[in-house]
Design an enzyme around this catalytic site. Structure first.
Site, mmCIF file in Angstrom:
data_model
loop_
_atom_site.group_PDB
_atom_site.id
_atom_site.type_symbol
_atom_site.label_atom_id
_atom_site.label_comp_id
_atom_site.label_asym_id
_atom_site.label_seq_id
_atom_site.Cartn_x
_atom_site.Cartn_y
_atom_site.Cartn_z
ATOM 1 N N GLY A 220 0.771 -1.231 0.000
ATOM 2 C CA GLY A 220 0.000 0.000 0.000
ATOM 3 C C GLY A 220 0.801 1.280 0.000
ATOM 4 N N GLU B 244 -9.949 3.290 31.612
ATOM 5 C CA GLU B 244 -9.412 4.202 30.602
ATOM 6 C C GLU B 244 -8.908 5.495 31.236
ATOM 7 O OE1 GLU B 244 -8.857 3.142 27.695
ATOM 8 O OE2 GLU B 244 -9.966 1.287 28.010
ATOM 9 N N LYS C 182 3.922 1.492 -4.760
ATOM 10 C CA LYS C 182 4.913 0.979 -5.705
ATOM 11 C C LYS C 182 4.331 0.886 -7.118
ATOM 12 C CE LYS C 182 5.515 -2.713 -3.180
ATOM 13 N NZ LYS C 182 4.732 -2.337 -1.973
#
Length: 635
Positions: free
Chosen positions: A194, A414, A197
């Site tokens: 990704g 969290e 190329k």
């Protein structure tokens, strides 16, 4: 279509021939002429039908049989038949012309010859025609069909500079040849999936305005022996006829894998194809004007003879873009989308470390889809943030029912990550905290790096360890050790791996020193041993375990101390998360400064919009994201 028609005609002729043969062999029972004469004389025949020398006889009992009249004149037969009142019938001789007789006699043979000639002519064709297995499957694109230029390629400036000489050579070969210089015969583009190329190869052809042959490495080898080598020869023959031109082989590791490797042995079709490619690229016959460009994300498995100078003279690394490259790529893709003024490409680039060009294109597309679901005219920063969260952690699971106790526990967990991550030194800034379930996670804490990290220090690693254990510690401090949930399982796994690598690979242990205690033995298919050699004694392994435990305990204790000193912030952040479900950088700063908390952006939007955002089917998780932890609720 013509081939199918011919096939059905052949099948029809075979079936008709078989039917006629069956019909002729399954006529009435045949008997001898003497029996027929005997039946006539005894009055057992009621009818007789003469068809040339064949006689079909009907007896008085209704049965039928046939017989053949011998080539002798039997003048008495007719008198006997008439005297016995036998019904006599005859068939007229069919009068056929000479041409008709020849056509009927020779039609099957002529038909088979015609079918054979048809298939032979098809074999001489190319492309997808019948039995053209040895022809190249490469597709040729003319210069008018290639619209991609270097302006469409962003985020890989170094790679564009490397391949710029190829464009100059294809435009003006004499510029190099007059000085005695030789252009590289092949360029091997290496990089993760990704990264662009294939796009870069098309841009080279688009800039140079030359024919472009494209083929995949898996298109060479088929079920027939010798097909791969034949296709390689045919591809280079076509390329030489259209020189100067480019040949692009995508995923060349499918055919260029190291010879003689793997668990099995012996010669195979792939090696024969590779040998032919080696000869074509640098053999006795030259291929001037033909430049081969190949792409792979596995350069370590390629055969050394393929990657040597003279074949692939130059290796161009097309790596993951840095923060500046990501900004340029986002701007390229944002040209096709109606973007609001509040969208900051640099902020998005900072929050997407490890993203490839394809990932960034997907990010822009997902944001546009989010905006379209709620009938917006432009894509705002809110849609981009939602798209990034979805790609990182999967879609929101708003249909998942969580009890108030589960929400509170997740909020404390969290909040512990966020508080310790905010206060430990040299840690990435806290960007967002949410308790909305995503994918396999009940809650997520996002950290936004200020830039790309090429290397990481021991202090940063230890800060990361403290942050990882902070979620579990928050549950411990609030609910007690016996009520800690399994939500920290992934945090423990990541932290243990970091601590072990600090000791065995990165030399961050004073006791063991900068010594490598683990070695990468490589992959089995590269011809290496399956067995892993042990490079340490049992005593050293015990010392490694002790050092890992010491690092973990040290950072575990630091995280506990930070949370104990900020219990009021922990409770306040829990309340904000339970109320808003998601808090952002602004709210986190307010909480850490012990200020009143304002609602986050997007709070209070219509429920229809929230439902539209949540109704997403894509679950494209990305492990290399800026997400610090995922609280896995599966035991």
């Amino acid at each position: 279509m013509v081939k199918n028609l011919v096939l059905w005609v052949v099948v029809a002729v075979i079936m008709m021939t078989a039917y006629q043969s069956f019909n002729s062999s399954s006529v009435e029972n045949s008997t001898d002429y003497t029996t027929f004469v005997y039946d006539v004389s005894n009055g057992q025949v009621t009818a007789a039908r003469f068809d040339a020398n064949e006689i079909t006889v009907t007896k008085t009992d209704g049965s039928k049989y046939s017989t053949v009249m011998p080539p002798l004149e039997d003048k008495k037969l007719l008198d006997d038949l008439l005297s016995k009142k036998v019904k006599v019938e005859g068939t007229p001789f069919e009068r056929r012309g000479f041409l008709s007789q020849i056509l009927i006699s020779w039609f099957p043979m002529l038909f088979l010859v015609g079918v054979w000639v048809f298939f032979m002519r098809q074999m001489q064709g190319g492309g997808g025609k019948a039995m053209s297995f040895g022809k190249s499957r490469a597709k040729m694109l003319n210069q008018d069909q290639i619209k991609v230029t270097f302006a469409d390629v962003a985020g890989c400036d170094e790679a564009k500079e490397e391949v710029g000489e190829i464009v100059d050579f294809l435009r003006d070969p004499n510029k190099f040849q007059n000085l005695g210089g030789k252009i590289p015969k092949g360029i091997l583009m290496v990089g993760p999936p990704g990264t662009g190329k294939t796009l870069l190869a098309r841009a080279i052809a688009g800039e140079a305005k030359v024919p472009f042959f494209t083929i995949s490495g898996s298109d060479f080898v088929e079920m027939f022996v010798g097909v791969g080598a034949s296709r390689v020869r045919d591809m280079f023959e076509q390329a030489k006829k259209n020189a100067p031109c480019l040949i692009f082989i995508d995923e060349i590791d499918a055919v260029g894998r190291q010879r003689g490797a793997g668990l099995g042995g012996g010669h195979d079709e792939r090696e024969q194809t590779l040998n032919q490619m080696l000869v074509e690229m640098d053999g006795f016959s030259g291929n001037d004007g033909v430049i081969v460009i190949a792409a792979t994300n596995r350069p370590d498995v390629l055969d050394p003879a393929l990657t040597r100078p003279g074949r692939f003279d130059r290796q161009v690394v097309v790596g993951l873009p840095d923060v500046k490259g990501r900004e340029q790529i986002l701007k390229v893709h944002m040209r096709k989308v109606s973007v609001a003024q509040d969208v900051d490409a640099m902020t998005l680039a900072r929050g997407t470390p490890g993203y490839s060009g394809a990932d960034l294109a997907n990010l822009v597309n997902e944001a546009a889809l989010f905006a379209a679901r709620v009938n917006k005219r432009t894509v705002t920063m809110l849609e981009f943030e939602k798209a990034k969260d979805k790609i990182n952690m999967g879609p929101e699971r708003r249909t998942m029912i969580m009890t108030d106790k589960q929400k509170e526990s997740t909020a404390y967990h969290e909040a512990g990550h966020a508080i310790v991550g905010y206060l430990v030194p040299e840690h990435d800034p806290v960007h967002k905290v949410t308790i909305i379930p995503r994918g396999r996670a009940l809650g997520v804490t996002f950290f936004l790096p200020e830039g790309d990290q090429i290397s990481i220090s021991q202090k940063q690693l230890e800060s990361k360890l403290s942050t990882l254990y902070a979620g579990r510690l928050a549950e411990d401090l609030i609910y007690g050790e016996e009520n800690i949930s399994t939500g920290a399982s992934n945090d423990i796994k990541v932290a243990t791996n970091i601590a072990r690598n600090m000791v065995t690979q990165w030399g961050f242990s004073e006791k063991l020193g900068p010594i490598l205690y683990t070695e990468d033995e490589g992959e089995v298919f590269l011809g290496r041993s399956m067995a892993k050699a042990k490079h340490m004694s049992d005593e050293t392994a015990h010392s490694i375990d002790e050092e890992v435990r010491a690092i973990v305990n040290r950072n575990y204790a630091r995280a506990r101390e930070i949370l104990i000193d900020n219990m009021d912030i922990l409770h306040a952040m829990k309340d904000a998360l339970v109320k808003y479900e998601t808090i952002e950088e602004e709210q986190i700063k307010q909480l850490m400064n012990r200020e009143p908390v304002t609602p986050p952006s997007g709070w209070g939007e219509p429920k229809t919009q929230q439902a539209a955002y949540a109704n997403s089917t894509t679950n494209d998780t990305k492990p290399e994201s800026a997400v610090e932890n995922t609280d896995d609720f599966n035991v």
